[in-house]
Design a protein around this motif. Structure first.
Motif, PDB file in Angstrom:
ATOM      1  N   THR A   1       0.849  -1.188   0.000  1.00 20.99           N
ATOM      2  CA  THR A   1       0.000   0.000   0.000  1.00 20.99           C
ATOM      3  C   THR A   1       0.888   1.242   0.000  1.00 20.99           C
ATOM      4  N   CYS A   2       0.644   2.125  -0.951  1.00 23.70           N
ATOM      5  CA  CYS A   2       1.374   3.384  -1.010  1.00 23.70           C
ATOM      6  C   CYS A   2       0.569   4.444  -0.260  1.00 23.70           C
ATOM      7  N   VAL A   3       1.172   5.047   0.760  1.00 21.20           N
ATOM      8  CA  VAL A   3       0.503   6.034   1.596  1.00 21.20           C
ATOM      9  C   VAL A   3       1.213   7.377   1.421  1.00 21.20           C
ATOM     10  N   TRP A   4       0.482   8.331   0.880  1.00 24.37           N
ATOM     11  CA  TRP A   4       0.992   9.699   0.692  1.00 24.37           C
ATOM     12  C   TRP A   4       0.349  10.580   1.756  1.00 24.37           C
ATOM     13  N   THR A   5       1.125  10.959   2.764  1.00 27.19           N
ATOM     14  CA  THR A   5       0.640  11.793   3.860  1.00 27.19           C
ATOM     15  C   THR A   5       0.904  13.249   3.533  1.00 27.19           C
ATOM     16  N   ILE A   6      -0.146  14.005   3.272  1.00 30.33           N
ATOM     17  CA  ILE A   6      -0.022  15.400   2.852  1.00 30.33           C
ATOM     18  C   ILE A   6      -0.162  16.352   4.033  1.00 30.33           C
ATOM     19  N   GLY A   7      -1.095  16.029   4.953  1.00 34.26           N
ATOM     20  CA  GLY A   7      -1.358  16.949   6.067  1.00 34.26           C
ATOM     21  C   GLY A   7      -2.307  18.041   5.627  1.00 34.26           C
ATOM     22  N   HIS A   8      -1.777  19.213   5.289  1.00 33.09           N
ATOM     23  CA  HIS A   8      -2.593  20.324   4.799  1.00 33.09           C
ATOM     24  C   HIS A   8      -2.056  20.781   3.439  1.00 33.09           C
ATOM     25  N   ILE A   9      -2.885  21.480   2.687  1.00 30.30           N
ATOM     26  CA  ILE A   9      -2.495  21.956   1.368  1.00 30.30           C
ATOM     27  C   ILE A   9      -1.900  23.362   1.502  1.00 30.30           C
ATOM     28  N   PRO A  10      -0.661  23.564   1.121  1.00 29.09           N
ATOM     29  CA  PRO A  10      -0.055  24.905   1.237  1.00 29.09           C
ATOM     30  C   PRO A  10      -0.660  25.868   0.212  1.00 29.09           C
ATOM     31  N   LYS A  11      -0.555  27.154   0.502  1.00 29.28           N
ATOM     32  CA  LYS A  11      -1.146  28.162  -0.372  1.00 29.28           C
ATOM     33  C   LYS A  11      -0.302  28.443  -1.617  1.00 29.28           C
ATOM     34  N   ASP A  12       0.999  28.169  -1.542  1.00 29.22           N
ATOM     35  CA  ASP A  12       1.874  28.561  -2.645  1.00 29.22           C
ATOM     36  C   ASP A  12       2.059  27.485  -3.701  1.00 29.22           C
ATOM     37  N   LYS A  13       1.618  26.242  -3.451  1.00 30.92           N
ATOM     38  CA  LYS A  13       1.791  25.195  -4.456  1.00 30.92           C
ATOM     39  C   LYS A  13       0.769  24.082  -4.231  1.00 30.92           C
ATOM     40  N   ALA A  14       0.438  23.388  -5.325  1.00 30.72           N
ATOM     41  CA  ALA A  14      -0.476  22.245  -5.250  1.00 30.72           C
ATOM     42  C   ALA A  14       0.328  20.980  -5.029  1.00 30.72           C
ATOM     43  N   PRO A  15       0.033  20.199  -4.006  1.00 27.64           N
ATOM     44  CA  PRO A  15       0.783  18.961  -3.774  1.00 27.64           C
ATOM     45  C   PRO A  15       0.646  18.002  -4.951  1.00 27.64           C
ATOM     46  N   SER A  16       1.759  17.375  -5.310  1.00 24.94           N
ATOM     47  CA  SER A  16       1.739  16.406  -6.404  1.00 24.94           C
ATOM     48  C   SER A  16       2.675  15.254  -6.075  1.00 24.94           C
ATOM     49  N   LEU A  17       2.296  14.088  -6.566  1.00 30.02           N
ATOM     50  CA  LEU A  17       3.102  12.880  -6.412  1.00 30.02           C
ATOM     51  C   LEU A  17       3.412  12.362  -7.809  1.00 30.02           C
ATOM     52  N   SER A  18       4.647  11.998  -8.042  1.00 27.27           N
ATOM     53  CA  SER A  18       5.022  11.486  -9.358  1.00 27.27           C
ATOM     54  C   SER A  18       6.092  10.412  -9.187  1.00 27.27           C
ATOM     55  N   GLY A  19       6.220   9.612 -10.215  1.00 22.46           N
ATOM     56  CA  GLY A  19       7.226   8.556 -10.155  1.00 22.46           C
ATOM     57  C   GLY A  19       6.981   7.496 -11.194  1.00 22.46           C
ATOM     58  N   ASN A  20       7.655   6.369 -11.002  1.00 18.87           N
ATOM     59  CA  ASN A  20       7.621   5.298 -11.993  1.00 18.87           C
ATOM     60  C   ASN A  20       7.435   3.963 -11.291  1.00 18.87           C
ATOM     61  N   LEU A  21       6.593   3.116 -11.877  1.00 20.89           N
ATOM     62  CA  LEU A  21       6.405   1.742 -11.404  1.00 20.89           C
ATOM     63  C   LEU A  21       7.016   0.809 -12.447  1.00 20.89           C
ATOM     64  N   ARG A  22       7.951  -0.027 -12.025  1.00 17.99           N
ATOM     65  CA  ARG A  22       8.602  -0.965 -12.934  1.00 17.99           C
ATOM     66  C   ARG A  22       7.842  -2.289 -12.906  1.00 17.99           C
ATOM     67  N   LEU A  23       7.357  -2.721 -14.091  1.00 16.44           N
ATOM     68  CA  LEU A  23       6.623  -3.981 -14.176  1.00 16.44           C
ATOM     69  C   LEU A  23       7.583  -5.164 -14.198  1.00 16.44           C
ATOM     70  N   GLU A  24       7.053  -6.328 -13.872  1.00 17.31           N
ATOM     71  CA  GLU A  24       7.865  -7.539 -13.883  1.00 17.31           C
ATOM     72  C   GLU A  24       8.245  -7.904 -15.316  1.00 17.31           C
ATOM     73  N   GLU A  25       9.264  -8.729 -15.420  1.00 15.11           N
ATOM     74  CA  GLU A  25       9.774  -9.119 -16.738  1.00 15.11           C
ATOM     75  C   GLU A  25       8.671  -9.773 -17.563  1.00 15.11           C
ATOM     76  N   GLY A  26       8.612  -9.409 -18.822  1.00 18.95           N
ATOM     77  CA  GLY A  26       7.639 -10.002 -19.727  1.00 18.95           C
ATOM     78  C   GLY A  26       6.343  -9.225 -19.850  1.00 18.95           C
ATOM     79  N   LEU A  27       6.162  -8.199 -19.010  1.00 24.91           N
ATOM     80  CA  LEU A  27       4.947  -7.385 -19.073  1.00 24.91           C
ATOM     81  C   LEU A  27       5.260  -6.042 -19.712  1.00 24.91           C
ATOM     82  N   ALA A  28       4.483  -5.674 -20.709  1.00 20.76           N
ATOM     83  CA  ALA A  28       4.702  -4.396 -21.381  1.00 20.76           C
ATOM     84  C   ALA A  28       3.764  -3.316 -20.884  1.00 20.76           C
ATOM     85  N   HIS A  29       2.529  -3.709 -20.514  1.00 17.89           N
ATOM     86  CA  HIS A  29       1.523  -2.731 -20.103  1.00 17.89           C
ATOM     87  C   HIS A  29       0.899  -3.151 -18.770  1.00 17.89           C
ATOM     88  N   LEU A  30       0.417  -2.161 -18.050  1.00 17.11           N
ATOM     89  CA  LEU A  30      -0.310  -2.395 -16.800  1.00 17.11           C
ATOM     90  C   LEU A  30      -1.781  -2.622 -17.136  1.00 17.11           C
TER      91      LEU A  30
END
Length: 414
Positions: free
Chosen positions: A334-363
């Motif tokens: 389980t991926c848990v992104w704890t934000i707390g509160h939203i700041p006034k100067d920027k919108a919280p964002s989460l980004s990254g990459n998930l690597r699939l197992e060998e032999g899989l091209a698409h999710l």
């Protein structure tokens, strides 16, 4: 008519068995029920189950399953409400309900069940009367029981409230501070589809009252907009006729904290925050980008914001970062992104990459995002208290009001 009540642990062990009638229910029914639960582990098992020999009713609280059995047809809501009341009373007596507290206080549990039901029918379910009949556990009583060999905590006389027309209230209220507090507590359930369209949004709320008033006070609570609420359920102290005719709550309150009513407000038009997930996969990778922001400002701070989702199966590794808050991947994926509160100067964002197992091209299976938040001082349903009148008190009491909204089942599909 309920014939037997069992208390089961998370492992299926029978901790308490209370036969309610002369007809004895075989404990083997618990084994059949546990096999049914394991067979339906993927989803939430029904609260009403029909076995080859019995009708079964279940309520689950904090790792303890309350199971009632009968061989005769009866209203299912009556059995479920009784089990819920048993769970509430045991929580009031023992604090947190779990396997250890049940086993440590099994004598009190048996005595409470004895008083709450007579020959299969609910009898005494009001906590104020039960506390006069069965003493609450404390260190002194436990030491006396060990020294004297007596384990009963049943009182020697019948409580005065049993002969009162308001059995939920003790006849003599001690240390009354002449104040009453009313809290509106709501949970927002919402579902947003993959196109970002709000499919469902409703608020499930409770009116909680904490009363410390002397004598026999008469309270009248009215709302500014009572027509928006549906599916109401009242505490026994509420007189139904004033509500039916004028949508006014008239009642003599129990002493202390209690739930006056529960309700639901359907078809809400918006949510306080938005969550916009974007996932794309090719060549064995899945790129993730999630943005969170305020959609409809409630006028009060939104805090305790958490966004979580289950990593799809067949993920070899995950590399996720956020520009605000912390990101944790738990042992159950389980991926848990704890934000707390939203700041006034920027919108919280989460980004990254998930690597699939060998032999899989698409999710092939995309996750569902679960959203949590809390807003103190606002009821998002729009329900407003108009006034609270208190009569039959020696002097004018202090009256306090508060509102709170938190996320219930808030899902965003991707």
């Amino acid at each position: 008519m309920l014939q037997c009540v069992f208390l089961l642990s998370d492992s299926g062990e029978v901790m308490v068995e209370k036969q309610m009638t002369a007809h004895r229910v075989d404990r083997a029914i618990c084994g059949w029920f546990w096999e049914y639960v394991l067979a339906h582990a993927a989803g939430d098992p029904s609260k009403v189950v029909v076995s080859p020999t019995h009708y079964l009713f279940r309520v689950y609280r904090s790792g303890v399953t309350f199971l009632a059995c009968t061989q005769v047809e009866m209203p299912p809501l009556m059995a479920i409400e009784f089990l819920s009341r048993v769970a509430d009373v045991l929580t009031d007596y023992l604090g947190d309900i779990n396997e250890d507290t049940i086993k440590d206080n099994f004598v009190i549990v048996y005595q409470i069940l004895d008083e709450m039901m007579d020959n299969g029918f609910p009898l005494t379910t009001e906590p104020n009367i039960l506390k006069e009949l069965v003493a609450q556990p404390n260190m002194v009583s436990k030491m006396l029981n060990v020294m004297t060999g007596k384990s009963s905590t049943i009182g020697s006389k019948l409580p005065d409230a049993t002969a009162s027309f308001v059995p939920w209230r003790t006849t003599i209220v001690k240390d009354a501070s002449n104040e009453v507090y009313v809290n509106i507590v709501e949970e927002l359930d919402a579902c947003v589809n993959r196109e970002g369209v709000l499919v469902k949004c409703e608020a499930c709320g409770e009116i909680e009252v904490n009363s410390s008033l002397p004598g026999l006070p008469e309270l009248t609570l009215s709302f500014a907009n009572p027509t928006i609420i549906n599916d109401v359920r009242f505490h026994p102290c509420v007189r139904f006729r004033p509500w039916e005719s004028n949508q006014i709550l008239s009642f003599v309150p129990p002493d202390g904290q209690f739930k006056l009513m529960s309700y639901r407000v359907k078809k809400l038009k918006t949510t306080p925050i938005y969550v916009k997930p974007q996932l794309s996969s090719d060549s064995g990778n899945c790129r993730v980008h999630v943005m969170v922001g305020i959609r409809n400002d409630p006028g009060k701070p939104i805090d305790s914001i958490i966004v979580q989702f289950q990593l799809p199966p067949l993920i070899a590794s995950a590399d996720l970062t956020a520009n605000h808050g912390t990101v944790d991947i738990l042992a159950d994926q389980t991926c848990v992104w704890t934000i707390g509160h939203i700041p006034k100067d920027k919108a919280p964002s989460l980004s990254g990459n998930l690597r699939l197992e060998e032999g899989l091209a698409h999710l092939h299976a995309f996750p569902i995002f679960q959203v949590k938040f809390r807003i103190m001082g606002a009821a998002l349903s729009g329900l407003q208290i108009d006034k609270l009148d208190v009569k039959n008190t020696p002097s004018a009491p202090y009256k306090g009001f508060r509102a709170q909204t938190q996320a219930g089942r808030y899902e965003v599909r991707s």
